[in-house]
Write a protein that holds these residues in place. Structure first.
Motif, PDB file in Angstrom:
ATOM      1  N   ALA A   1     -10.449   6.336  -7.535  1.00  0.00           N
ATOM      2  CA  ALA A   1     -11.194   5.493  -6.595  1.00  0.00           C
ATOM      3  C   ALA A   1     -12.059   6.352  -5.669  1.00  0.00           C
ATOM      4  O   ALA A   1     -13.187   5.971  -5.324  1.00  0.00           O
ATOM      5  CB  ALA A   1     -10.221   4.640  -5.780  1.00  0.00           C
ATOM      6  N   VAL A   2     -11.547   7.490  -5.250  1.00  0.00           N
ATOM      7  CA  VAL A   2     -12.305   8.391  -4.382  1.00  0.00           C
ATOM      8  C   VAL A   2     -13.579   8.851  -5.088  1.00  0.00           C
ATOM      9  O   VAL A   2     -14.660   8.925  -4.491  1.00  0.00           O
ATOM     10  CB  VAL A   2     -11.442   9.603  -3.969  1.00  0.00           C
ATOM     11  CG1 VAL A   2     -12.264  10.623  -3.202  1.00  0.00           C
ATOM     12  CG2 VAL A   2     -10.233   9.145  -3.149  1.00  0.00           C
TER      13      VAL A   2
ATOM     14  N   TYR B   1     -11.422  -1.330   1.370  1.00  0.00           N
ATOM     15  CA  TYR B   1     -10.134  -1.942   1.078  1.00  0.00           C
ATOM     16  C   TYR B   1     -10.315  -3.336   0.507  1.00  0.00           C
ATOM     17  O   TYR B   1     -11.249  -4.072   0.845  1.00  0.00           O
ATOM     18  CB  TYR B   1      -9.228  -1.949   2.307  1.00  0.00           C
ATOM     19  CG  TYR B   1      -9.776  -2.653   3.529  1.00  0.00           C
ATOM     20  CD1 TYR B   1      -9.366  -3.937   3.866  1.00  0.00           C
ATOM     21  CD2 TYR B   1     -10.684  -2.016   4.363  1.00  0.00           C
ATOM     22  CE1 TYR B   1      -9.854  -4.577   4.992  1.00  0.00           C
ATOM     23  CE2 TYR B   1     -11.178  -2.636   5.496  1.00  0.00           C
ATOM     24  CZ  TYR B   1     -10.761  -3.917   5.806  1.00  0.00           C
ATOM     25  OH  TYR B   1     -11.256  -4.541   6.919  1.00  0.00           O
ATOM     26  N   ILE B   2      -9.405  -3.719  -0.378  1.00  0.00           N
ATOM     27  CA  ILE B   2      -9.555  -4.904  -1.208  1.00  0.00           C
ATOM     28  C   ILE B   2      -9.548  -6.192  -0.396  1.00  0.00           C
ATOM     29  O   ILE B   2     -10.256  -7.153  -0.742  1.00  0.00           O
ATOM     30  CB  ILE B   2      -8.448  -4.935  -2.285  1.00  0.00           C
ATOM     31  CG1 ILE B   2      -8.642  -3.763  -3.257  1.00  0.00           C
ATOM     32  CG2 ILE B   2      -8.444  -6.248  -3.055  1.00  0.00           C
ATOM     33  CD1 ILE B   2      -7.533  -3.595  -4.268  1.00  0.00           C
ATOM     34  N   SER B   3      -8.774  -6.264   0.672  1.00  0.00           N
ATOM     35  CA  SER B   3      -8.699  -7.515   1.423  1.00  0.00           C
ATOM     36  C   SER B   3      -9.927  -7.748   2.298  1.00  0.00           C
ATOM     37  O   SER B   3     -10.046  -8.790   2.938  1.00  0.00           O
ATOM     38  CB  SER B   3      -7.437  -7.545   2.291  1.00  0.00           C
ATOM     39  OG  SER B   3      -7.420  -6.446   3.184  1.00  0.00           O
TER      40      SER B   3
ATOM     41  N   PRO C   1      -7.098   0.847  -1.551  1.00  0.00           N
ATOM     42  CA  PRO C   1      -6.070   0.274  -0.671  1.00  0.00           C
ATOM     43  C   PRO C   1      -6.294  -1.217  -0.432  1.00  0.00           C
ATOM     44  O   PRO C   1      -7.414  -1.725  -0.575  1.00  0.00           O
ATOM     45  CB  PRO C   1      -6.247   1.074   0.626  1.00  0.00           C
ATOM     46  CG  PRO C   1      -7.677   1.521   0.599  1.00  0.00           C
ATOM     47  CD  PRO C   1      -8.000   1.772  -0.852  1.00  0.00           C
ATOM     48  N   LEU C   2      -5.230  -1.896  -0.086  1.00  0.00           N
ATOM     49  CA  LEU C   2      -5.304  -3.323   0.232  1.00  0.00           C
ATOM     50  C   LEU C   2      -5.717  -3.561   1.681  1.00  0.00           C
ATOM     51  O   LEU C   2      -6.241  -4.625   2.015  1.00  0.00           O
ATOM     52  CB  LEU C   2      -3.948  -3.985  -0.029  1.00  0.00           C
ATOM     53  CG  LEU C   2      -3.521  -4.056  -1.495  1.00  0.00           C
ATOM     54  CD1 LEU C   2      -2.053  -4.421  -1.602  1.00  0.00           C
ATOM     55  CD2 LEU C   2      -4.376  -5.073  -2.243  1.00  0.00           C
ATOM     56  N   THR C   3      -5.464  -2.582   2.531  1.00  0.00           N
ATOM     57  CA  THR C   3      -5.779  -2.715   3.949  1.00  0.00           C
ATOM     58  C   THR C   3      -6.582  -1.497   4.417  1.00  0.00           C
ATOM     59  O   THR C   3      -6.730  -0.521   3.669  1.00  0.00           O
ATOM     60  CB  THR C   3      -4.489  -2.818   4.792  1.00  0.00           C
ATOM     61  OG1 THR C   3      -3.667  -1.670   4.525  1.00  0.00           O
ATOM     62  CG2 THR C   3      -3.708  -4.078   4.441  1.00  0.00           C
TER      63      THR C   3
ATOM     64  N   ASP D   1       0.825  -1.214   0.000  1.00  0.00           N
ATOM     65  CA  ASP D   1       0.000   0.000   0.000  1.00  0.00           C
ATOM     66  C   ASP D   1       0.858   1.262   0.000  1.00  0.00           C
ATOM     67  O   ASP D   1       0.518   2.260  -0.653  1.00  0.00           O
ATOM     68  CB  ASP D   1      -0.921   0.002   1.223  1.00  0.00           C
ATOM     69  CG  ASP D   1      -2.304  -0.564   0.914  1.00  0.00           C
ATOM     70  OD1 ASP D   1      -2.620  -0.679  -0.276  1.00  0.00           O
ATOM     71  OD2 ASP D   1      -3.048  -0.878   1.858  1.00  0.00           O
ATOM     72  N   ALA D   2       1.951   1.213   0.755  1.00  0.00           N
ATOM     73  CA  ALA D   2       2.819   2.393   0.860  1.00  0.00           C
ATOM     74  C   ALA D   2       3.379   2.796  -0.500  1.00  0.00           C
ATOM     75  O   ALA D   2       3.572   3.983  -0.782  1.00  0.00           O
ATOM     76  CB  ALA D   2       3.952   2.127   1.846  1.00  0.00           C
TER      77      ALA D   2
END
Length: 378
Positions: A58-59, A133-135, A123-125, A46-47
């Motif tokens: 995405a926003v 977030y995707i996860s 984001p993934l998290t 993510d960073a």
């Protein structure tokens, strides 16, 4: 003697108890370490993906999702009329659907605005205050609505074509293509598949416009796409999605009960081990469509000049980079054939055998014809 035996059994039980306790402790430590490792990996990825909100499509997608959450099809949009509005159509023939399109003009304008943005990062998290977030398994609940947006754009584009607003139709098709670009950027296999479907939808719409709509040379100038950038993007997005999906899948399984976790792990080995290969095959098919897009532009230019389709690709070969004529699925030339006053263009598929454009879905045997029609659309 009896006391010694009892004492020995008691010691063994204690050893077994403390050994089991130690094993449970080690497993717990390993599980916590694994959870920490997964979280660290996702946070690290993510960073590297972080961008300012004002540059992040995405926003904007999340914002319009709150404004347009429902899938409200008019009653007139039954299966028969739905198929008819997948061709150029006029408002006078389908007034209720035309009103429905007009009611969604605000959404269409919003999507057009978003298409001007190049980057899209979910984001993934759970690291963003307002973005899903995707996860998170709930991340996919709104995918049908996003697909609905693409269908609205496509239906509106065909209405534009039917009423002569050709430049508006091109703009909507390009908006669909940009939606595909946005969703492919997410390092996730389901997002990649969604992006591929949007990409295919936009390319099919433009192909029909060029061939059936008698696009002028000025209009064809507006349709040029950067194939090299697209190919690089597809390869990068696929590699990222495979790598990161393996991590997010581990995270999802770790949150399940032990029995279900074991079943999911087994399914990943027995049923889904070929999934990356199948998805990459779809990527190659879309890349073949992108190459066909450039061939169609060149073919249409010949048609505009001579009033007929060329007899072979030899007429356009000098104007195109040689690699645009090569099928990415089998590394052989794409096939072009005149058929009466029309033509067909197809890929030889993975087997690289010319089967006269025939295709039969025979997964998983893959023994039947596998040519992929690029024109008429697959």
């Amino acid at each position: 003697m009896l006391n010694d035996c009892c004492m020995t059994r008691c010691v063994k039980k204690r050893i077994c108890f403390f050994s089991a306790l130690l094993l449970c402790g080690l497993l717990l430590i390993a599980w916590i370490a694994n959870q920490s490792s997964i979280a660290e990996q996702l946070t690290s990825i993510d960073a590297t993906r972080m961008i300012p909100d004002e540059d992040n499509a995405a926003v904007e997608y999340v914002r319009i999702l709150k404004l347009h959450p429902e899938r409200d099809y008019p009653d007139a949009l039954d299966d028969v009329n739905d198929s008819k509005t997948m061709l150029p159509w006029r408002s006078v023939d389908y007034p209720e659907i035309a009103v429905w399109i007009k009611e969604h003009q605000g959404l269409i304008d919003e999507l057009s605005h978003i298409s001007e943005m190049d980057q899209c990062v979910f984001p993934l998290t759970d690291t963003h205050d307002s973005l899903p977030y995707i996860s998170d398994p709930n991340f996919y609940t709104n995918f049908s609505t996003y697909r609905h947006y693409a269908f609205i754009l496509r239906r509106a584009a065909y209405n534009d074509l039917g009423e002569g607003r050709r430049l508006d139709a091109i703009a909507k098709a390009k908006t669909i293509l940009t939606m595909g670009h946005h969703w492919r950027q997410q390092p996730d296999l389901i997002c990649l598949l969604t992006g591929m479907s949007f990409d295919s939808m936009g390319l099919s719409l433009l192909a029909g416009f060029m061939v059936d709509g008698n696009a002028s040379n000025a209009e064809l100038d507006l349709l040029a796409l950067d194939y090299d950038r697209t190919e690089e993007n597809y390869r990068h997005c696929f590699q990222q999605a495979v790598r990161v999906s393996a991590i997010t899948d581990r995270k999802a399984r770790s949150q399940l009960p032990a029995g279900e976790r074991l079943k999911q792990w087994w399914d990943s080995i027995t049923y889904y081990s070929d999934l990356p290969d199948e998805i990459w095959e779809g990527c190659q098919r879309n890349l073949a469509m992108h190459k066909a897009h450039h061939l169609l532009i060149a073919l249409c230019r010949v048609k505009n000049q001579t009033s007929q389709w060329p007899e072979s690709l030899d007429h356009i070969t000098p104007s195109l980079p040689p690699q645009w004529l090569i099928d990415p699925m089998c590394n052989k030339p794409l096939v072009y054939k005149r058929v009466g006053d029309a033509f067909c263009l197809y890929s030889l598929g993975l087997n690289g055998i010319d089967e006269n454009g025939q295709y039969k879905n025979n997964y998983p045997q893959k023994a039947n014809p596998d040519d992929i029609s690029l024109w008429p659309p697959f």
